[in-house]
Design a protein around this motif. Structure first.
Motif, short mmCIF file in Angstrom:
data_model
loop_
_atom_site.label_atom_id
_atom_site.label_comp_id
_atom_site.label_asym_id
_atom_site.label_seq_id
_atom_site.Cartn_x
_atom_site.Cartn_y
_atom_site.Cartn_z
N PRO A 4 28.53 46.98 -62.78
CA PRO A 4 28.23 47.65 -64.04
C PRO A 4 27.57 49.00 -63.84
CG PRO A 4 26.63 45.93 -63.65
CD PRO A 4 27.60 45.88 -62.51
N MET A 5 27.62 49.80 -64.89
CA MET A 5 27.03 51.13 -64.81
C MET A 5 25.99 51.28 -65.91
SD MET A 5 28.69 54.55 -64.02
CE MET A 5 28.76 56.00 -65.00
N LEU A 6 24.94 52.01 -65.58
CA LEU A 6 23.88 52.26 -66.55
C LEU A 6 23.57 53.76 -66.57
CD1 LEU A 6 21.57 51.17 -68.41
CD2 LEU A 6 20.13 51.14 -66.38
N THR A 7 23.57 54.34 -67.75
CA THR A 7 23.21 55.75 -67.86
C THR A 7 21.89 55.88 -68.62
OG1 THR A 7 25.55 56.32 -67.95
CG2 THR A 7 23.98 58.03 -68.59
N ILE A 8 20.93 56.55 -68.00
CA ILE A 8 19.66 56.81 -68.66
C ILE A 8 19.79 58.12 -69.42
CG2 ILE A 8 17.16 56.97 -68.30
CD1 ILE A 8 18.25 54.53 -66.94
N VAL A 9 19.62 58.08 -70.73
CA VAL A 9 19.73 59.28 -71.55
C VAL A 9 18.33 59.77 -71.91
CG1 VAL A 9 20.59 60.23 -73.72
CG2 VAL A 9 21.93 58.51 -72.49
N VAL A 10 18.04 61.02 -71.53
CA VAL A 10 16.69 61.55 -71.75
C VAL A 10 16.74 62.83 -72.59
CG1 VAL A 10 14.55 62.29 -70.63
CG2 VAL A 10 16.09 60.70 -69.45
N PRO A 11 16.35 62.75 -73.87
CA PRO A 11 16.30 63.96 -74.68
C PRO A 11 15.03 64.74 -74.35
CG PRO A 11 15.64 62.09 -76.02
CD PRO A 11 15.94 61.56 -74.64
N ALA A 12 15.17 66.05 -74.18
CA ALA A 12 14.00 66.83 -73.79
C ALA A 12 13.95 68.15 -74.57
CB ALA A 12 14.04 67.13 -72.30
N PHE A 13 12.81 68.40 -75.16
CA PHE A 13 12.61 69.66 -75.87
C PHE A 13 11.31 70.28 -75.37
CE2 PHE A 13 10.87 71.74 -79.83
CZ PHE A 13 11.64 72.87 -79.72
N ASN A 14 11.41 71.41 -74.70
CA ASN A 14 10.24 72.07 -74.11
C ASN A 14 9.43 71.13 -73.22
OD1 ASN A 14 11.03 74.31 -75.51
ND2 ASN A 14 9.45 74.15 -77.09
N GLU A 15 10.07 70.54 -72.24
CA GLU A 15 9.38 69.58 -71.38
C GLU A 15 9.37 70.03 -69.93
OE1 GLU A 15 7.80 67.15 -72.68
OE2 GLU A 15 8.88 66.33 -74.41
N GLN A 16 9.26 71.35 -69.68
CA GLN A 16 9.35 71.84 -68.30
C GLN A 16 8.30 71.23 -67.37
OE1 GLN A 16 8.82 76.07 -68.33
NE2 GLN A 16 6.73 75.96 -69.03
N GLU A 17 7.11 70.94 -67.89
CA GLU A 17 6.08 70.37 -67.01
C GLU A 17 6.32 68.90 -66.75
OE1 GLU A 17 4.52 71.87 -69.90
OE2 GLU A 17 4.11 73.83 -68.99
N ALA A 18 6.76 68.19 -67.79
CA ALA A 18 6.86 66.73 -67.68
C ALA A 18 8.08 66.28 -66.88
CB ALA A 18 6.89 66.11 -69.07
N ARG A 36 25.31 50.77 -60.60
CA ARG A 36 25.49 52.21 -60.51
C ARG A 36 24.69 52.87 -61.63
NH1 ARG A 36 31.19 53.28 -61.56
NH2 ARG A 36 31.14 51.24 -62.55
N ALA A 37 23.77 53.72 -61.26
CA ALA A 37 22.91 54.34 -62.26
C ALA A 37 23.16 55.85 -62.33
CB ALA A 37 21.46 54.06 -61.95
N ARG A 38 23.09 56.37 -63.54
CA ARG A 38 23.23 57.81 -63.77
C ARG A 38 22.10 58.24 -64.69
NH1 ARG A 38 26.50 57.58 -60.63
NH2 ARG A 38 28.72 57.94 -60.53
N VAL A 39 21.79 59.52 -64.65
CA VAL A 39 20.81 60.05 -65.60
C VAL A 39 21.46 61.22 -66.33
CG1 VAL A 39 18.47 60.89 -65.95
CG2 VAL A 39 19.01 59.55 -63.92
N LEU A 40 21.33 61.22 -67.64
CA LEU A 40 21.85 62.34 -68.41
C LEU A 40 20.70 62.96 -69.19
CD1 LEU A 40 23.92 64.14 -69.77
CD2 LEU A 40 24.53 62.26 -71.27
N TYR A 41 20.30 64.16 -68.77
CA TYR A 41 19.24 64.87 -69.48
C TYR A 41 19.87 65.73 -70.57
CZ TYR A 41 15.90 63.56 -65.86
OH TYR A 41 15.09 62.85 -65.02
#
Ligand code: UDP
Ligand code: MG
Length: 311
Positions: A4-18, A36-41
Motif C-alpha cells: 500500500p501507499m500513503l501520502t502525507i499532505v501538508v498545507p503550509a502558509f508562511n511556514e518557512q521556520e517550521a 511506500r510513503a510520500r509527502v506532498l507539501y
C-alpha cells in the motif's frame, strides 16, 4: 493490501521556520513504516520563503513533492488541492507547524490496516491554545452538532488518515464553501478516533484570528445546516401568536373600559423588536443566498502555479 501507499499532505502558509524542523521529524517516521510513503507539501501562496524551503527539502528527499497555489486560498482549499493530487493509496493530513505530532502516524496506519476508513486525531489537550479559544471551540462543536444532521466529532482537527475509498468519496464533494471537518464526517464509512495531545507550534504564529475563526464557524454551520433559516419561521410564528393574543386582549379591553389613547411605549417596543427580528431574518437569508451565489458561479476551487513531482 500487499504494497500500500500513503501520502502525507501538508498545507503550509508562511511556514518557512517550521517546515525544516517538521520534515526532520517526519522523515524518520516514514522510514519506519512498512509501506511506500510520500509527502506532498502544498504552499498556499506563502509570502515568505516557504516555496524555496520546500524546494530544498524536495531536493534532499526523493519522497517529497511540492505544489504551489497561485495565491493564498486558505487551508481548506490547500488541503483539497493536496488531496486531489494523491494518485494512489491513502492520504494523511498533517499541519505544517508540528502541532499534530508526526510520531503518531504509525498508530494511524495501524487503525487503517484494521479496516477503518477515516482515522482522525482528537485533541485531548490543546497546548498553546488560550482558555478563550478552547471555550469558544467547545461552544462551536455544541452548536454545530445541535444543528447539523452530520455529527462533527468535537476537537477533531484535520489530522486524519483517509482510506482510498473514503478519499475518492471526499473528492466527489466539489462545493466551494468547504468545511473539511464536516466533509470528512459526511462521507461516513468506518471512522475511528485517536486521542492525542496537541503540541504548541514549532515556530511562527497561528494564521487564525478570532475573526477568521468566527467566519469559519459560520461557514461550518451554514454548509451543514439549514436550521437558522427555519428559526425565522418559528420566530415569526411565535410573534404572530403573541400578537393575536395581545390583539384579542386590546379589543376586549376597549369594549369593556373604552380607550383613551395611550401606549406609545408599547408601540415603540413592538415596532423596534419586530424590525430587529425582520432584519436579522433577512441577514440569515442573505448568508445562505450569498453562498448560493458563490456556488452558482462555478469557479475553480483553486489554481495551481507550480508542481514539483517527486522524481
Ligand atoms: N494554513 C494554510 N493556509 C492558510 C492558513 C493556514 O495552508 O491560509 C496552514 C498552516 O500553514 C498550518 C495549518 O494550515 O499548516 C494550520 O494553521 P494554523 O497552525 O495557523 O492554525 P491553528 O493550528 O492555529 O488552528
Ligand atoms: Mg497550528
Amino acid at each position: 493490501m500487499s504494497d500500500p501507499m500513503l501520502t502525507i499532505v501538508v498545507p503550509a502558509f508562511n511556514e518557512q521556520e517550521a517546515l525544516p524542523a517538521l520534515h526532520a521529524r517526519l522523515a524518520p517516521v516514514l522510514d519506519g513504516l512498512d509501506l511506500r510513503a510520500r509527502v506532498l507539501y502544498v504552499d498556499d501562496g506563502s509570502r515568505d520563503d516557504t516555496w524555496a524551503v520546500l524546494q530544498e527539502i524536495a531536493q534532499r528527499d526523493p519522497r517529497v513533492s511540492a505544489l504551489r497555489l497561485a495565491r493564498n486560498f486558505g487551508k481548506e482549499l490547500a488541503l483539497t488541492a493536496g488531496l486531489d493530487r494523491v494518485e494512489e493509496g491513502a492520504a494523511l493530513v498533517l499541519d505544517a507547524d508540528g502541532q499534530d505530532p508526526p510520531e503518531l502516524i504509525p498508530q494511524f496506519v495501524a487503525r487503517w490496516r484494521e479496516g477503518h476508513d477515516v482515522v482522525y486525531g482528537r485533541r485531548v489537550a490543546r497546548e498553546g491554545d488560550s482558555w478563550f479559544k478552547r471555550a469558544t471551540a467547545a461552544m462551536f462543536y455544541r452548536v454545530i452538532n445541535g444543528l447539523s444532521q452530520t455529527p462533527v466529532p468535537a476537537d477533531a482537527g484535520d489530522f486524519r488518515l483517509v482510506s482510498p475509498r473514503a478519499l475518492e468519496a471526499l473528492r466527489g464533494l466539489r462545493e466551494r464553501q468547504r468545511f473539511m471537518k464536516g466533509l470528512f464526517a459526511w462521507v461516513g464509512f468506518r471512522q475511528v478516533e485517536i486521542p492525542y495531545r496537541r503540541e504548541a507550534r514549532l515556530a511562527g504564529r497561528s494564521k487564525y484570528s478570532y475573526w477568521k475563526l468566527w467566519n469559519f464557524a459560520l461557514e461550518g454551520i451554514t454548509s451543514f445546516s439549514t436550521m437558522p433559516l427555519r428559526v425565522a419561521t418559528y420566530l415569526g410564528l411565535s410573534a404572530s401568536l403573541t400578537a393575536f393574543a395581545y390583539g384579542a386582549w386590546i379589543v376586549a379591553k376597549t369594549l369593556l373600559w373604552g380607550e383613551n389613547v395611550q401606549g406609545w411605549p408599547t408601540l415603540m417596543v413592538v415596532i423596534l423588536f419586530l424590525g430587529g427580528v425582520q432584519l436579522m431574518a433577512l441577514g440569515v437569508i442573505g448568508e445562505y443566498l450569498g453562498r448560493l451565489y458563490l456556488e452558482a458561479k462555478q469557479r475553480p476551487l483553486y489554481l495551481v502555479s507550480e508542481f514539483r513531482p517527486a522524481p
